[in-house]
Design an enzyme around this catalytic site. Structure first.
Site, mmCIF file in Angstrom:
data_model
loop_
_atom_site.group_PDB
_atom_site.id
_atom_site.type_symbol
_atom_site.label_atom_id
_atom_site.label_comp_id
_atom_site.label_asym_id
_atom_site.label_seq_id
_atom_site.Cartn_x
_atom_site.Cartn_y
_atom_site.Cartn_z
ATOM 1 N N ASP A 176 24.064 21.993 91.825
ATOM 2 C CA ASP A 176 22.802 22.308 92.504
ATOM 3 C C ASP A 176 21.647 21.649 91.750
ATOM 4 O OD1 ASP A 176 21.172 23.373 94.438
ATOM 5 O OD2 ASP A 176 21.033 25.357 93.510
ATOM 6 N N HIS B 255 8.633 22.704 95.093
ATOM 7 C CA HIS B 255 9.274 23.954 94.672
ATOM 8 C C HIS B 255 9.113 24.143 93.161
ATOM 9 C CE1 HIS B 255 12.203 27.179 94.284
ATOM 10 N NE2 HIS B 255 12.903 26.448 93.431
ATOM 11 N N GLU C 36 17.578 30.543 99.339
ATOM 12 C CA GLU C 36 17.007 29.225 99.019
ATOM 13 C C GLU C 36 17.450 28.247 100.098
ATOM 14 O OE1 GLU C 36 18.130 28.196 94.987
ATOM 15 O OE2 GLU C 36 16.427 29.310 94.158
ATOM 16 N N GLU D 70 18.280 24.840 101.397
ATOM 17 C CA GLU D 70 18.712 23.596 100.747
ATOM 18 C C GLU D 70 19.524 22.740 101.706
ATOM 19 O OE1 GLU D 70 20.314 23.948 96.830
ATOM 20 O OE2 GLU D 70 19.184 25.769 96.359
ATOM 21 N N ASP E 134 21.395 28.945 99.064
ATOM 22 C CA ASP E 134 21.786 29.302 97.695
ATOM 23 C C ASP E 134 21.167 30.662 97.354
ATOM 24 O OD1 ASP E 134 22.650 29.157 95.059
ATOM 25 O OD2 ASP E 134 20.937 27.962 94.423
ATOM 26 N N ARG F 199 16.713 37.316 91.856
ATOM 27 C CA ARG F 199 15.633 36.858 90.959
ATOM 28 C C ARG F 199 15.493 37.704 89.709
ATOM 29 N NH1 ARG F 199 15.429 31.821 92.703
ATOM 30 N NH2 ARG F 199 14.736 31.655 94.866
ATOM 31 N N GLN G 133 18.173 36.557 87.474
ATOM 32 C CA GLN G 133 17.853 35.198 87.035
ATOM 33 C C GLN G 133 16.827 35.205 85.902
ATOM 34 O OE1 GLN G 133 16.568 32.676 90.287
ATOM 35 N NE2 GLN G 133 16.347 30.865 89.008
ATOM 36 N N LYS H 148 23.237 33.409 90.686
ATOM 37 C CA LYS H 148 23.441 32.422 91.738
ATOM 38 C C LYS H 148 24.861 32.386 92.273
ATOM 39 C CE LYS H 148 19.449 30.096 91.334
ATOM 40 N NZ LYS H 148 18.625 29.648 92.459
ATOM 41 N N THR I 61 27.123 31.504 98.057
ATOM 42 C CA THR I 61 26.309 30.379 98.527
ATOM 43 C C THR I 61 26.838 30.029 99.916
ATOM 44 O OG1 THR I 61 26.024 29.565 96.265
ATOM 45 C CG2 THR I 61 25.561 28.008 98.043
ATOM 46 N N THR J 157 16.116 24.054 96.186
ATOM 47 C CA THR J 157 15.224 24.614 97.199
ATOM 48 C C THR J 157 14.258 23.564 97.717
ATOM 49 O OG1 THR J 157 15.327 26.689 96.010
ATOM 50 C CG2 THR J 157 13.596 26.481 97.658
ATOM 51 N N GLU K 113 8.657 32.033 96.248
ATOM 52 C CA GLU K 113 7.478 31.186 96.438
ATOM 53 C C GLU K 113 6.579 31.708 97.551
ATOM 54 O OE1 GLU K 113 9.903 27.341 96.619
ATOM 55 O OE2 GLU K 113 7.835 26.671 96.818
HETATM 56 MN MN MN Z 1 19.349 26.514 94.394
#
Ligand code: MN
Length: 402
Positions: free
Chosen positions: A117, A124, A184, A186, A218, A222, A225, A238, A242, A335, A349
Site C-alpha cells: 500500500d 492526502h 480509505e 484507493e 483499505d 485510527r 493506528q 490496517k 481490505t 488514499t 480527513e
Molecule cells: Mn491505505
C-alpha cells in the site's frame, strides 16, 4: 510500451447484449473487465468477462479460477484475448449463453501473493499531516521517495464481504473494539509478468507492467493506528480487512485514459523520471449508506490523475532494489484525495479528525463509521471521443465487534 488505442476502443461499437449499450453502463463492449465468478448452484469459480449486467463465461480462453495466469501472459496475448472477447460480444455476432451478474457470487479476482500500500496522494499526505503537525504537514522525504508499507494479503476480501469491527490496543492499558473505524478510497494495480528477483524495472518500461486496475477500500482503525504506527508504520490498524472490487479493468481497456501527471516542484532522482503521460485519469467516488438511509449519498470524489506518484513510478520504485513483483501481486495507491474538501478520501480527513462531523440527510452525523454502515466505492474513466468505462463497485458493511 503500454497498451495502445486501437479499434477495440471505437466508441461506436455496440454489443448484442442490450444492457451493455445503455448510457452510463459501467461495462460497455469497450471495457470487458475480468473477474472470478461462481455460477448459481456451483462452488468453483470461473473467469468471466463483464458485459452490461451479464457475464460471459471466459473459461474456454482462461481455464483458471483466478486471474493469476492471465496476469502472467505477455501483453501481446492479453491484447489478443481482448480482440477475441470483442468478436464474441459485438453486435452481429451469434448470441451465447450468459450469466446474470445478479445470480452469481464473485471471488477475489486473483490469489494475491503480496499486497503493498503506497501513500501516493500528496493532498492526502498534506491533509493528514496538517491534523497532526500543523506547522510542518508534509514530511521532508515526501517529494523524493514514494512511501509505502507491505500489507497483508490474507485479509483481502472481495466486495460484499462484511467487515467486522476489529479489536485492538487503543492506548496504554486499553484493548477493545475500535471507536474510530474509517475507510480509505484507493485504486489497486495488478502487475503483469513482473520481474526476476534482482532485476529492477526501469521507469521508462514500468507503465507497461500494469495489467489491470480495480478499486480498493483499505479499512483503517485510527485509534489503533495512532497508538501503534511509530516507528515502523501501519500494522494491526490496517490488516483486519481490505475490500477489493471484483472486476479488473484491463490495461488494454485503459489505453485511452493516460494523461500527464501533476507537475513536481522538486526534481526526482533519474530512476523515477518517467517519460510521457504517466497518470491514469480515473474518477473514484465514495458513497455511504447508514442503516436508516433509503439510498446511499456521495461523501467524496477524487481523481487518480492527481496522485503525486504515478503507477509507473510506484512500480519502478518498488523494484529499484531488486524486489520481485509477481503476477497477482497487488499495489494499492494509498488514499486518494484532491485539493478540495469534497475530494477527501477518508473520514479522518473529511471530518478533520472528528472536529467537523459529516451531516447526513437523515439528521445523523458521522465522525467515524458505525455498525451497519455500508461504504461503496465506484469509479469510472471518461474522455471526449471515447466510451465511458466503469469499475463497478467495491462495497462493505460494518458488522458489530465480536
Ligand atoms: Mn491505505
Amino acid at each position: 510500451m503500454s497498451a495502445q488505442i486501437d479499434d477495440t476502443h471505437d466508441r461506436n461499437r455496440r454489443s448484442w447484449v442490450e444492457s451493455a449499450n445503455r448510457p452510463g453502463c459501467d461495462f460497455p463492449i469497450q471495457n470487458l473487465p475480468l473477474g472470478a465468478f461462481v455460477p448459481p448452484r456451483e462452488t468453483r469459480a470461473r473467469i468471466g468477462i463483464a458485459i452490461g449486467d451479464s457475464i460471459l463465461d471466459g473459461s474456454a480462453w482462461l481455464p483458471d479460477e483466478t486471474l493469476n495466469g492471465y496476469f502472467a501472459l505477455p501483453a501481446t496475448q492479453r491484447a489478443d484475448l481482448r480482440r477475441d472477447f470483442v468478436k464474441a460480444l459485438e453486435a452481429g455476432a451469434p448470441a451465447r449463453d450468459l450469466f446474470a451478474q445478479a445470480d452469481c457470487a464473485m471471488r477475489l479476482p486473483a490469489a494475491v501473493g503480496d499486497y503493498t500500500d503506497f501513500y501516493a496522494s500528496i493532498h492526502h499526505a498534506t491533509n493528514v499531516g496538517k491534523l497532526f503537525r500543523p506547522d510542518n504537514p508534509l514530511l521532508p522525504n515526501y517529494k523524493h521517495v514514494p512511501i509505502a508499507y507491505h500489507g497483508r494479503a490474507s485479509s483481502l476480501v472481495v466486495s460484499g464481504t462484511a467487515v467486522r469491527r476489529p479489536h485492538g490496543q487503543l492506548g496504554e492499558g486499553k484493548f477493545g473494539p475500535t471507536c474510530e473505524l474509517d475507510y480509505e478510497m484507493e485504486v489497486g494495480l495488478f502487475v503483469g509478468p513482473g520481474n526476476a528477483l534482482g532485476d529492477p524495472i526501469p521507469v521508462r518500461d514500468a507503465r507497461a507492467h500494469l495489467a489491470g486496475v480495480c478499486l480498493v477500500n483499505d479499512w483503517s482503525a485510527r485509534d489503533v493506528q495512532r497508538w501503534e504506527y511509530q516507528p515502523l508504520g501501519p500494522f494491526l490498524a490496517k490488516n483486519f480487512a481490505t475490500s477489493v472490487s471484483p472486476w479488473v479493468v484491463t490495461a488494454e481497456a485503459l489505453a485511452p485514459f493516460w494523461t500527464n501527471a501533476a507537475p513536481h516542484d522538486v526534481p526526482v532522482l533519474p530512476y523515477l523520471q518517467e517519460p510521457g503521460a504517466g497518470a491514469l485519469d480515473i474518477a473514484v467516488e465514495v458513497w455511504l449508506k447508514t442503516g436508516t438511509m433509503p439510498a446511499p449519498i456521495r461523501l467524496s470524489r477524487a481523481a487518480f490523475r492527481d496522485m503525486y506518484w504515478t503507477p509507473g513510478q510506484m512500480i519502478a520504485h518498488h523494484t529499484s532494489n531488486g524486489c520481485a513483483l509477481v503476477p497477482g501481486d497487488m499495489i494499492a495507491s494509498g488514499t486518494m484525495s484532491g485539493p478540495e474538501k469534497e475530494n477527501r478520501g477518508c473520514l479522518l480527513e473529511l471530518t478533520a479528525k472528528g472536529a467537523d462531523p459529516v451531516r447526513l440527510p437523515t439528521g445523523e452525523t458521522r465522525t467515524f463509521l458505525e455498525d451497519g454502515d455500508e461504504v461503496i466505492l465506484t469509479g469510472y474513466c471518461e474522455r471526449a471521443g471515447f466510451a465511458r468505462i466503469g469499475f463497478g463497485q467495491c462495497r462493505g458493511t460494518i458488522s458489530a465487534a465480536r
